[in-house]
Design a protein around this motif. Sequence first.
Motif, short mmCIF file in Angstrom:
data_model
loop_
_atom_site.label_atom_id
_atom_site.label_comp_id
_atom_site.label_asym_id
_atom_site.label_seq_id
_atom_site.Cartn_x
_atom_site.Cartn_y
_atom_site.Cartn_z
N MET A 1 0.85 -1.20 0.00
CA MET A 1 0.00 0.00 0.00
C MET A 1 0.89 1.25 0.00
SD MET A 1 -2.88 1.20 2.80
CE MET A 1 -3.78 -0.36 2.63
N SER A 2 0.60 2.17 -0.91
CA SER A 2 1.40 3.39 -0.98
C SER A 2 1.15 4.26 0.25
CB SER A 2 1.05 4.18 -2.24
OG SER A 2 -0.26 4.72 -2.14
N ALA A 3 2.10 5.16 0.52
CA ALA A 3 1.98 6.03 1.68
C ALA A 3 0.76 6.94 1.56
CB ALA A 3 3.25 6.87 1.83
N ASN A 4 0.51 7.45 0.36
CA ASN A 4 -0.65 8.34 0.18
C ASN A 4 -1.97 7.60 0.37
OD1 ASN A 4 0.58 10.81 -0.24
ND2 ASN A 4 0.80 10.50 -2.44
N LEU A 5 -2.04 6.36 -0.14
CA LEU A 5 -3.26 5.58 0.03
C LEU A 5 -3.47 5.25 1.50
CD1 LEU A 5 -5.68 4.05 -1.05
CD2 LEU A 5 -4.17 2.09 -1.51
N ARG A 6 -2.40 4.89 2.20
CA ARG A 6 -2.52 4.61 3.63
C ARG A 6 -2.97 5.86 4.38
NH1 ARG A 6 2.03 2.60 4.09
NH2 ARG A 6 3.25 4.37 4.87
N GLY A 7 -2.40 7.01 4.04
CA GLY A 7 -2.80 8.25 4.69
C GLY A 7 -4.25 8.59 4.41
N ALA A 8 -4.69 8.38 3.17
CA ALA A 8 -6.08 8.66 2.81
C ALA A 8 -7.03 7.75 3.59
CB ALA A 8 -6.29 8.49 1.32
N LEU A 9 -6.67 6.49 3.75
CA LEU A 9 -7.52 5.56 4.51
C LEU A 9 -7.59 5.96 5.98
CD1 LEU A 9 -6.52 2.12 2.92
CD2 LEU A 9 -8.64 3.40 2.61
N PHE A 10 -6.45 6.35 6.54
CA PHE A 10 -6.46 6.84 7.92
C PHE A 10 -7.40 8.04 8.05
CE2 PHE A 10 -2.00 5.04 8.88
CZ PHE A 10 -2.54 4.00 9.61
N ALA A 11 -7.31 8.96 7.09
CA ALA A 11 -8.14 10.16 7.14
C ALA A 11 -9.61 9.82 7.00
CB ALA A 11 -7.72 11.14 6.04
N LEU A 12 -9.94 8.91 6.09
CA LEU A 12 -11.34 8.52 5.91
C LEU A 12 -11.89 7.87 7.18
CD1 LEU A 12 -11.27 7.11 2.26
CD2 LEU A 12 -12.42 9.19 3.05
N MET A 13 -11.07 7.04 7.82
CA MET A 13 -11.50 6.45 9.10
C MET A 13 -11.71 7.53 10.15
SD MET A 13 -9.46 2.84 9.63
CE MET A 13 -7.82 3.50 9.35
N ALA A 14 -10.77 8.49 10.20
CA ALA A 14 -10.87 9.56 11.20
C ALA A 14 -12.15 10.36 11.03
CB ALA A 14 -9.65 10.49 11.08
N PHE A 15 -12.46 10.76 9.81
CA PHE A 15 -13.63 11.61 9.60
C PHE A 15 -14.92 10.82 9.70
CE2 PHE A 15 -10.27 14.19 7.50
CZ PHE A 15 -10.31 15.24 8.43
N GLY A 16 -14.86 9.52 9.44
CA GLY A 16 -16.03 8.69 9.72
C GLY A 16 -16.30 8.61 11.22
N ILE A 17 -15.25 8.51 12.01
CA ILE A 17 -15.41 8.48 13.47
C ILE A 17 -15.88 9.85 13.97
CG2 ILE A 17 -14.17 8.25 15.66
CD1 ILE A 17 -12.38 6.18 14.25
N PHE A 18 -15.33 10.92 13.42
CA PHE A 18 -15.80 12.25 13.81
C PHE A 18 -17.29 12.42 13.51
CE2 PHE A 18 -11.42 14.33 13.71
CZ PHE A 18 -11.46 14.68 15.05
N ALA A 19 -17.74 11.91 12.37
CA ALA A 19 -19.16 12.02 12.02
C ALA A 19 -20.02 11.24 13.01
CB ALA A 19 -19.39 11.51 10.60
N THR A 20 -19.54 10.07 13.44
CA THR A 20 -20.25 9.30 14.46
C THR A 20 -20.28 10.05 15.78
OG1 THR A 20 -19.42 7.29 13.37
CG2 THR A 20 -20.41 7.03 15.55
N HIS A 21 -19.17 10.67 16.13
CA HIS A 21 -19.08 11.54 17.31
C HIS A 21 -20.17 12.60 17.26
CE1 HIS A 21 -17.62 15.52 18.70
NE2 HIS A 21 -16.89 14.91 19.64
N ASP A 22 -20.37 13.21 16.09
CA ASP A 22 -21.35 14.28 15.96
C ASP A 22 -22.79 13.77 16.06
OD1 ASP A 22 -19.20 15.99 15.60
OD2 ASP A 22 -19.25 15.80 13.42
N VAL A 23 -23.01 12.53 15.66
CA VAL A 23 -24.34 11.93 15.85
C VAL A 23 -24.68 11.84 17.33
CG1 VAL A 23 -25.68 9.79 15.61
CG2 VAL A 23 -24.36 10.66 13.67
N PHE A 24 -23.71 11.44 18.15
CA PHE A 24 -23.94 11.36 19.59
C PHE A 24 -24.18 12.74 20.19
CE2 PHE A 24 -21.42 7.16 19.89
CZ PHE A 24 -22.56 6.44 19.57
N VAL A 25 -23.43 13.75 19.68
CA VAL A 25 -23.65 15.12 20.14
C VAL A 25 -25.07 15.55 19.82
CG1 VAL A 25 -23.00 17.54 19.78
CG2 VAL A 25 -21.21 15.78 19.97
#
Length: 330
Positions: A1-25
């Motif tokens: 896996m390329s570094a950019n693809l790995r970084g993009a996947l980390f970011a997508l996971m992060a913002f998916g978790i943030f969106a879940t966080h906002d649902v609880f808020v």
Amino acid sequence: MSANLRGALFALMAFGIFATHDVFVKTLGASYSPVQILFFSVLLSFPLATLMLMRDSSPGTLLPVHPWWMALRTIATVMTGLGAFLAFSVLPLTQTYAILFAAPLLITVLAIPMLGETVRLRRWMAVIVGLGGVMVVLRPGATEIGAGHVAALTAAVGGAFNSVIVRKIGADERPVVMMLYPLVANFVLLGAALYFVYEPMPIEHLGLLALIAIFAFTAGRLVIAAYQSGEAAIIAPMQYSQIIWASFYGYQFFGETIDQPTLIGSALIIGSGLYIVLRESTGTHSRTTPVLRTRSRPDTGTYLRVGPFLRFIGKHPDSRIGLANTDRQE
């Protein structure tokens, strides 16, 4: 896996978790004041924050080098947190995100007087189009502008102001100082205001607050991992994936649907933000790259934006870490 693809996947996971966080808020916002939700979110973040701050071995005291800028950053953080939590409580998720996505446009404007950035015609046109998109979402005159809209705009302005301040003073301040003052201010000010709005909470709601703190911490660490792995020009646009999560969560849990003005306005705002990021990433159109070097989540004081890697940022201007710098700069 390329570094950019790995970084993009980390970011997508992060913002998916943030969106879940906002649902609880939003869920808790139906029963409690945003002051109470934010206070307990900050309170439950202290143990996680303490563990991270203990790892900061950089020499110095806890006195800020730039006290006035630090005071303004602290005020902006409190305003951003309250505004965002109130907006998520009362507005549809997609509408809240659309307004918060205006922050990169505001950063571009604020960077002119605060960082000495030169903004030429094309980026000015992108800012104007994006702010026009905000007006499409708000529809002044056609719909009533409520407290939630004002709160979302406040969060966007506060988040942008905060990011530019961090960009300005981050090279001089210790990460522990950058983190500690907004955290303590949130705790003290919201704790004082809690007397007027407090409602007893059952154990399951306290559990949701704990999840909010854990989600915020986890997502913040994933964003850092994303910027460590990939190029900022790849990672930064991943924030807009939150609109997809918002559409799904809004429909699934709150019966929300996206109306045409919100859809059109969101497209204009996101398109403008993407253009500014890509324009800055070429390296020839922006001296300070304020949007590219800004983590794409408004700082509410409930999650960490610091880590041991920050002391190396700015020393490698051509590396991915150099591009990822948001909290310290040289």
